[in-house]
Design an enzyme around this catalytic site. Structure first.
Site, PDB file in Angstrom:
ATOM      1  N   HIS A 124       0.525  -1.229  -0.230  1.00  0.00           N
ATOM      2  CA  HIS A 124       0.299   0.324   0.243  1.00  0.00           C
ATOM      3  C   HIS A 124       1.047   1.286   0.002  1.00  0.00           C
ATOM      4  O   HIS A 124       1.940   1.399   0.182  1.00  0.00           O
ATOM      5  CB  HIS A 124      -0.976   0.137   1.477  1.00  0.00           C
ATOM      6  CG  HIS A 124      -0.321   0.141   2.544  1.00  0.00           C
ATOM      7  ND1 HIS A 124       0.509  -1.422   3.310  1.00  0.00           N
ATOM      8  CD2 HIS A 124      -0.306   1.181   3.182  1.00  0.00           C
ATOM      9  CE1 HIS A 124       0.532  -0.397   4.146  1.00  0.00           C
ATOM     10  NE2 HIS A 124       1.115   0.453   4.170  1.00  0.00           N
ATOM     11  N   ASP A 126       1.080   5.847   1.743  1.00  0.00           N
ATOM     12  CA  ASP A 126       0.330   5.772   3.505  1.00  0.00           C
ATOM     13  C   ASP A 126      -0.924   6.049   2.632  1.00  0.00           C
ATOM     14  O   ASP A 126      -1.143   7.875   2.051  1.00  0.00           O
ATOM     15  CB  ASP A 126       0.747   6.337   4.469  1.00  0.00           C
ATOM     16  CG  ASP A 126       2.520   4.981   5.035  1.00  0.00           C
ATOM     17  OD1 ASP A 126       1.306   4.172   4.961  1.00  0.00           O
ATOM     18  OD2 ASP A 126       2.658   5.522   5.206  1.00  0.00           O
ATOM     19  N   HIS A 271       4.596   0.930  -0.067  1.00  0.00           N
ATOM     20  CA  HIS A 271       5.179  -0.609   1.243  1.00  0.00           C
ATOM     21  C   HIS A 271       4.570  -1.983   1.414  1.00  0.00           C
ATOM     22  O   HIS A 271       3.214  -1.533   1.381  1.00  0.00           O
ATOM     23  CB  HIS A 271       6.319   0.002   2.338  1.00  0.00           C
ATOM     24  CG  HIS A 271       5.351   0.795   3.571  1.00  0.00           C
ATOM     25  ND1 HIS A 271       4.639   2.137   2.956  1.00  0.00           N
ATOM     26  CD2 HIS A 271       4.759   0.526   4.482  1.00  0.00           C
ATOM     27  CE1 HIS A 271       3.926   2.713   3.570  1.00  0.00           C
ATOM     28  NE2 HIS A 271       3.615   1.402   4.294  1.00  0.00           N
ATOM     29  N   ARG A 288       5.315   5.522  14.301  1.00  0.00           N
ATOM     30  CA  ARG A 288       4.965   6.581  12.940  1.00  0.00           C
ATOM     31  C   ARG A 288       4.319   7.925  13.051  1.00  0.00           C
ATOM     32  O   ARG A 288       3.371   8.141  13.671  1.00  0.00           O
ATOM     33  CB  ARG A 288       3.850   5.406  11.906  1.00  0.00           C
ATOM     34  CG  ARG A 288       4.504   5.878  10.911  1.00  0.00           C
ATOM     35  CD  ARG A 288       3.260   5.548   9.964  1.00  0.00           C
ATOM     36  NE  ARG A 288       1.963   6.282   9.724  1.00  0.00           N
ATOM     37  CZ  ARG A 288       1.088   6.211   9.248  1.00  0.00           C
ATOM     38  NH1 ARG A 288       1.091   5.218   8.493  1.00  0.00           N
ATOM     39  NH2 ARG A 288      -0.052   6.403   9.552  1.00  0.00           N
TER      40      ARG A 288
END
Length: 316
Positions: A124, A126, A271, A288
């Site tokens: 995907h 982000d 990623h 994150r």
């Protein structure tokens, strides 16, 4: 100096850059991210990021405050996620545990969606269901198992470059809808906001705002359809492009160690990770943060726009 090591002199740091593959990924040494970055060092790190798409640092024992300061070296930060809550004391930080992946995914390891493309095992980009996805993502390993839990990144510019001229010309003028999955929408639950659905109209090919290079803007599992094509045509083209996005020759694989940090250009990479969460029960915790982005632009000048939901906000 080895041919495999690139050095960039900044003041006072001297960065050692070690490329990991010919097309994507580099490890940076010679900088302590616990300390504030001077402008020259921050610029050198960002230049390396734009060139290699994803960069890695080892043994960076950052506090949450130091992680946020590092992120702000590259621009204002966003909230943790449009539909997920950040840490109570730091709403910019999204904490994930490996156990969540088992709870929130089906037994066949795909993310539940109303009408998904073929299963691409978690690949995907982000937050593309908003019209202004984040520019950069920064992930820190907090609790890392001795093995397993690796992450893959793919170079979307290389994926575009590998297409035939005819397919490139076709894709350059197309637009696609990106939507939240059923998991991302609906009623609030622990760690989740009452949000969604979100949907955005994006160019199928985006132009990097820093370099002008084209990349495939296809998010497997989130890109629902290509506008103007029949359903079978749309799905066939999305499957073809998703295959390109996930080709192993465009990818780098990173083995996490405690206090490692990955920074990726969300404008030019996809990623997947942790890629093997279904096969181990060891604890794995990461945190994150994301640097605010802008509206993607296509080769024809079209800029992304929201269809449902709000734009991705900024905290500072």
């Amino acid at each position: 100096m080895s041919d495999l090591i690139i050095e960039r002199q900044t003041s006072p740091a001297r960065l050692e850059i070690r490329p990991l593959t010919p097309v994507i990924g580099a490890e940076i040494r010679g900088v302590d991210l616990r300390k504030p970055l001077d402008a020259a060092t921050a610029q050198a790190i960002e230049q390396t990021l734009v060139q290699w798409k994803v960069i890695f640092f080892r043994d960076q024992d950052l506090s949450n405050e130091q992680l946020l300061a590092f992120g702000r070296s590259f621009g204002p930060l966003t909230p943790a996620h449009p539909v997920a809550l950040g840490l109570p004391e730091h709403p910019e930080i999204w904490e994930r545990e490996a156990g969540e992946y088992r709870q929130n995914h089906r037994q066949d390891l795909t993310i539940p969606t109303a009408r998904p493309p073929r299963d691409y095992k978690g690949w995907h980009i982000d937050i593309t269901f908003v019209a202004n996805p984040n520019r950069y993502s920064i992930l820190r390993g907090v609790r890392i198992p001795p093995y397993g839990g690796d992450t893959l990144w793919s170079n979307l510019e290389s994926a575009y470059d590998g297409l035939s001229p005819t397919i490139k010309a076709l894709c350059d003028g197309l637009k696609a809808v990106h939507r939240t999955s059923s998991y991302d929408s609906g009623e609030p639950r622990p760690g989740r906001k009452a949000a969604g659905p979100f949907a955005a109209l994006h160019p199928l090919v985006r132009v990097h705002p820093r370099t002008g290079r084209k990349s495939l803007f296809v998010n497997p599992g989130t890109t629902s359809h290509i506008v103007g094509l029949r359903e079978r045509e749309s799905q066939a083209l999305l499957d073809l492009l998703a295959d390109e996005v996930t080709r192993p020759e465009y990818a780098v694989r990173f083995h996490w160690t405690p206090n490692a940090i990955a920074v990726w250009d969300n404008q030019a990479t996809a990623h997947a990770g942790p890629i093997d969460y279904a096969h181990f029960d060891l604890p794995r915790v990461v945190r994150r943060i994301t640097v605010a982005g802008e509206l993607p632009e296509g080769p024809d000048g079209f800029r992304s726009r929201p269809l449902e939901g709000e734009l991705f906000g900024v905290i500072g």
